[in-house]
Every structure is written in structure tokens, then in C-alpha cells.
Design a protein around this motif. Sequence first.
Motif, mmCIF file in Angstrom:
data_model
loop_
_atom_site.group_PDB
_atom_site.id
_atom_site.type_symbol
_atom_site.label_atom_id
_atom_site.label_comp_id
_atom_site.label_asym_id
_atom_site.label_seq_id
_atom_site.Cartn_x
_atom_site.Cartn_y
_atom_site.Cartn_z
ATOM 1 N N GLU A 34 0.832 -1.209 0.000
ATOM 2 C CA GLU A 34 0.000 0.000 0.000
ATOM 3 C C GLU A 34 0.865 1.257 0.000
ATOM 4 O O GLU A 34 0.597 2.213 -0.744
ATOM 5 C CB GLU A 34 -0.932 0.009 1.215
ATOM 6 N N SER A 35 1.910 1.280 0.815
ATOM 7 C CA SER A 35 2.806 2.438 0.854
ATOM 8 C C SER A 35 3.546 2.609 -0.466
ATOM 9 O O SER A 35 3.737 3.738 -0.939
ATOM 10 C CB SER A 35 3.810 2.291 1.997
ATOM 11 N N ILE A 36 3.945 1.492 -1.071
ATOM 12 C CA ILE A 36 4.632 1.556 -2.359
ATOM 13 C C ILE A 36 3.697 2.112 -3.425
ATOM 14 O O ILE A 36 4.088 2.965 -4.233
ATOM 15 C CB ILE A 36 5.150 0.165 -2.757
ATOM 16 N N GLU A 37 2.449 1.660 -3.425
ATOM 17 C CA GLU A 37 1.490 2.160 -4.406
ATOM 18 C C GLU A 37 1.233 3.652 -4.215
ATOM 19 O O GLU A 37 1.049 4.383 -5.195
ATOM 20 C CB GLU A 37 0.191 1.365 -4.317
ATOM 21 N N MET A 38 1.227 4.106 -2.964
ATOM 22 C CA MET A 38 1.081 5.537 -2.703
ATOM 23 C C MET A 38 2.247 6.310 -3.317
ATOM 24 O O MET A 38 2.070 7.371 -3.924
ATOM 25 C CB MET A 38 1.019 5.789 -1.199
ATOM 26 N N ALA A 39 3.452 5.780 -3.150
ATOM 27 C CA ALA A 39 4.633 6.438 -3.724
ATOM 28 C C ALA A 39 4.560 6.470 -5.243
ATOM 29 O O ALA A 39 4.949 7.460 -5.878
ATOM 30 C CB ALA A 39 5.903 5.736 -3.259
ATOM 31 N N VAL A 40 4.046 5.393 -5.839
ATOM 32 C CA VAL A 40 3.904 5.358 -7.295
ATOM 33 C C VAL A 40 2.881 6.389 -7.754
ATOM 34 O O VAL A 40 3.047 7.030 -8.799
ATOM 35 C CB VAL A 40 3.512 3.940 -7.760
ATOM 36 N N ILE A 41 1.813 6.584 -6.989
ATOM 37 C CA ILE A 41 0.813 7.595 -7.336
ATOM 38 C C ILE A 41 1.449 8.984 -7.348
ATOM 39 O O ILE A 41 1.218 9.796 -8.253
ATOM 40 C CB ILE A 41 -0.373 7.522 -6.355
ATOM 41 N N ALA A 42 2.286 9.270 -6.354
ATOM 42 C CA ALA A 42 3.008 10.549 -6.348
ATOM 43 C C ALA A 42 3.933 10.634 -7.556
ATOM 44 O O ALA A 42 4.086 11.694 -8.178
ATOM 45 C CB ALA A 42 3.805 10.696 -5.057
ATOM 46 N N PHE A 43 4.548 9.519 -7.900
ATOM 47 C CA PHE A 43 5.412 9.394 -9.072
ATOM 48 C C PHE A 43 4.648 9.808 -10.330
ATOM 49 O O PHE A 43 5.150 10.549 -11.177
ATOM 50 C CB PHE A 43 5.841 7.927 -9.145
ATOM 51 N N LEU A 44 3.392 9.331 -10.445
ATOM 52 C CA LEU A 44 2.567 9.638 -11.612
ATOM 53 C C LEU A 44 2.103 11.093 -11.624
ATOM 54 O O LEU A 44 1.936 11.682 -12.686
ATOM 55 C CB LEU A 44 1.340 8.716 -11.636
ATOM 56 N N CYS A 45 1.871 11.650 -10.449
ATOM 57 C CA CYS A 45 1.405 13.036 -10.356
ATOM 58 C C CYS A 45 2.544 14.038 -10.472
ATOM 59 O O CYS A 45 2.294 15.233 -10.669
ATOM 60 C CB CYS A 45 0.684 13.263 -9.024
ATOM 61 N N GLY A 46 3.778 13.583 -10.311
ATOM 62 C CA GLY A 46 4.901 14.513 -10.274
ATOM 63 C C GLY A 46 4.919 15.317 -8.993
ATOM 64 O O GLY A 46 5.436 16.428 -8.952
ATOM 65 N N GLY A 47 4.349 14.740 -7.922
ATOM 66 C CA GLY A 47 4.264 15.432 -6.640
ATOM 67 C C GLY A 47 5.302 14.917 -5.660
ATOM 68 O O GLY A 47 5.818 13.806 -5.790
ATOM 69 N N HIS A 48 5.583 15.724 -4.654
ATOM 70 C CA HIS A 48 6.617 15.407 -3.678
ATOM 71 C C HIS A 48 6.032 14.598 -2.518
ATOM 72 O O HIS A 48 4.838 14.694 -2.202
ATOM 73 C CB HIS A 48 7.245 16.698 -3.152
ATOM 74 N N VAL A 49 6.897 13.807 -1.881
ATOM 75 C CA VAL A 49 6.458 12.875 -0.845
ATOM 76 C C VAL A 49 7.259 13.099 0.424
ATOM 77 O O VAL A 49 8.488 13.219 0.382
ATOM 78 C CB VAL A 49 6.622 11.412 -1.311
ATOM 79 N N LEU A 50 6.565 13.134 1.558
ATOM 80 C CA LEU A 50 7.197 13.160 2.871
ATOM 81 C C LEU A 50 7.028 11.788 3.503
ATOM 82 O O LEU A 50 5.909 11.350 3.780
ATOM 83 C CB LEU A 50 6.562 14.231 3.763
ATOM 84 N N LEU A 51 8.148 11.081 3.694
ATOM 85 C CA LEU A 51 8.141 9.776 4.349
ATOM 86 C C LEU A 51 8.465 9.990 5.821
ATOM 87 O O LEU A 51 9.597 10.332 6.175
ATOM 88 C CB LEU A 51 9.166 8.852 3.705
#
Length: 330
Positions: A34-51
Amino acid sequence: MAQGRSAPLPFDFRRQFVDRIVHHVEKAIIGKRESIEMAVIAFLCGGHVLLEDVPGVGKTVLVRALAKTADAAFKRIQCTPDLLPSDVTGVSVYNRQSGQFEFRPGPVMTNILLADEMNRASPKTQSALLEAMEERQVTVDGETYRLPEPFLLLATQNPFEHEGTYPLPEAQLDRFLLRIRLGYPEEKHEVEMLERSQERNPLDEVKTVVLREEWLQLQREVRAVHMDDTLRHYIVRLTSATRTHPDVALGASPRASLSLMRTAQARALCSGRTYVVPDDIKQMAVATMAHRLVLQPEARYTGKSAESVVRQLLAAVPVPATQAASGGSR
């Protein structure tokens, strides 16, 4: 694939794109799909991620694995209190031979940037990333330099250890598309991790599976995913409700509404649909909105969290009835 391609990619390829990335990242991060898929969604949006999570659960490994799946430039900065803004953005150096200043780019001039332990950098250095995160550019000595496309910042921080840290200001938190927490693995997954790591580094098993042009093409297709007007109103009602909630001192900004729309579109695309359904919005709401809320002091003292407020609003705000886009998922 030719750069600048405008023809939509086949739906089967979209699913394969997500499956390929998730499959390879799971070679390094076990049991956190689930966390990996969330990161991929950000990848697709070109958005930044705070882990944001405790040390040792795989935040940095997740970023490195995600970066290895893409045919893109990757750089890492270890944030410390003595890190200077120029260490991130770059610096102008005088060239004696030419008699002119030359710009030497910093690590921010890349496609995927890992800012490890971002809250250990000073506020001045943290602010150096604000322009890069929002405008996709940096300004050094009055000159503006565009960042490469695509550009994605993934930052990590430990929410429990506060000694020697500088909390990220609300303006910077608002620029992160998603906040993702990994959590501790299940016992069986931790045993499997030990087995995989006994004789080799699991990151060595991660291969490049996505071309830069494919990544850019899918980012364009995310924006083309259909969203019904009723769902746009639903998103605005959710964000507006955070601004009047009695436990919230600072509600979600209009940027949060835009981010929730984008992540819902990306989730729909990952599911093989050309249209958004209410469940896309509900599944992305907590990761997209919670880190943007500031709770009232009395709410924090009673153990309430921003995540619980968002879940409460998801249960309270009526879900609209919508019709799927014509043509279904193909």
C-alpha cells in the motif's frame, strides 16, 4: 518511445507500468504494498512525498528502490544543521580564465532527489527547497535555473526524535503531495527480509523498468482522467469542512483540493479507469490532507490526530452519486 509522445498509452501498459514498479520495489521493501502504491501515485502526479516514520523501517530504501526503477537521474543529500542552501541549489564560481561567474549546479538539479532527515536541516536550508518544490526552479545570485523534467523530491523525517531538529513549517508541508508512513513490518515479512539480506543487498535486485519518456507521458495522462463535477464539489466540501472543524486551528488549503484531485486521478489510472470514482478520493484523502492540518492544542492534548479528523469528515460528508464516464474503463 519518442519524447513528447501525445497518443495515450494502452490501458494494459498502464497496469503493467504500476505492476512493474511495485514488483521491483517489493524486492527491497517487503509487505508494504500500500505504501509503495502511494509512492507510485506521487510518481505519476509529479508530486513530492514526505516519508515520516521511526528509523530503520525502510524509508530511504523505498526511495532508492523507487529511483532505481526509473531511467532518471537520482541524487541524495543528508540533511544536517550545517548544510548550507548553496549545498543544495548550487553556487556561482568565478572563472579566472573567462573572467565570468559560472554556475555549478547542486544536487537539486536532478530528476529524483532524496532529502534524508529533512527536519535536521536549518530553516534557511529548508527554505531553499521551497522554490524548487513549487516552481521547479532555483534562483542563485539573481539568476533563475529550471530544474530537469520530471523533478520529484522525496524527503524523510523521524517524527519522534526532536533534539537537534527544525520542524518543517506549514508552508513547506503544504507543498508535499502525500505523507506516507511505513510502520513496522509483520513478523513473517521481517523474517523474509532477513533471509533476502543474508547474502546480498536486496537493492541490487531492483532494475530499471520505466523510461523517462514513459514517466512523462503517464503524468500527462493523469491530468486527462475524467472527474465528474459532483466529485469536484465533493473534494471542496471535504477541504472546506476541515476549515470549520472545532479541533482544527488551520484547515486544508486550496492546494490540498488540487492535490486530492490529482491523486484521485492517478489512482483511477492505476486501476485501469479513465474516470474517477468516489472511492479514489476517499482512499487518498488521509495521505493527501492530514499533514496539512494544524490541530487545536486541546485536541492534541486529548490524543486526537489529524488523520482521525480526516477520517471523521470522510464519514460525515455525504458521498455524491455519480455516473461513470462514457466508454467505461477502455
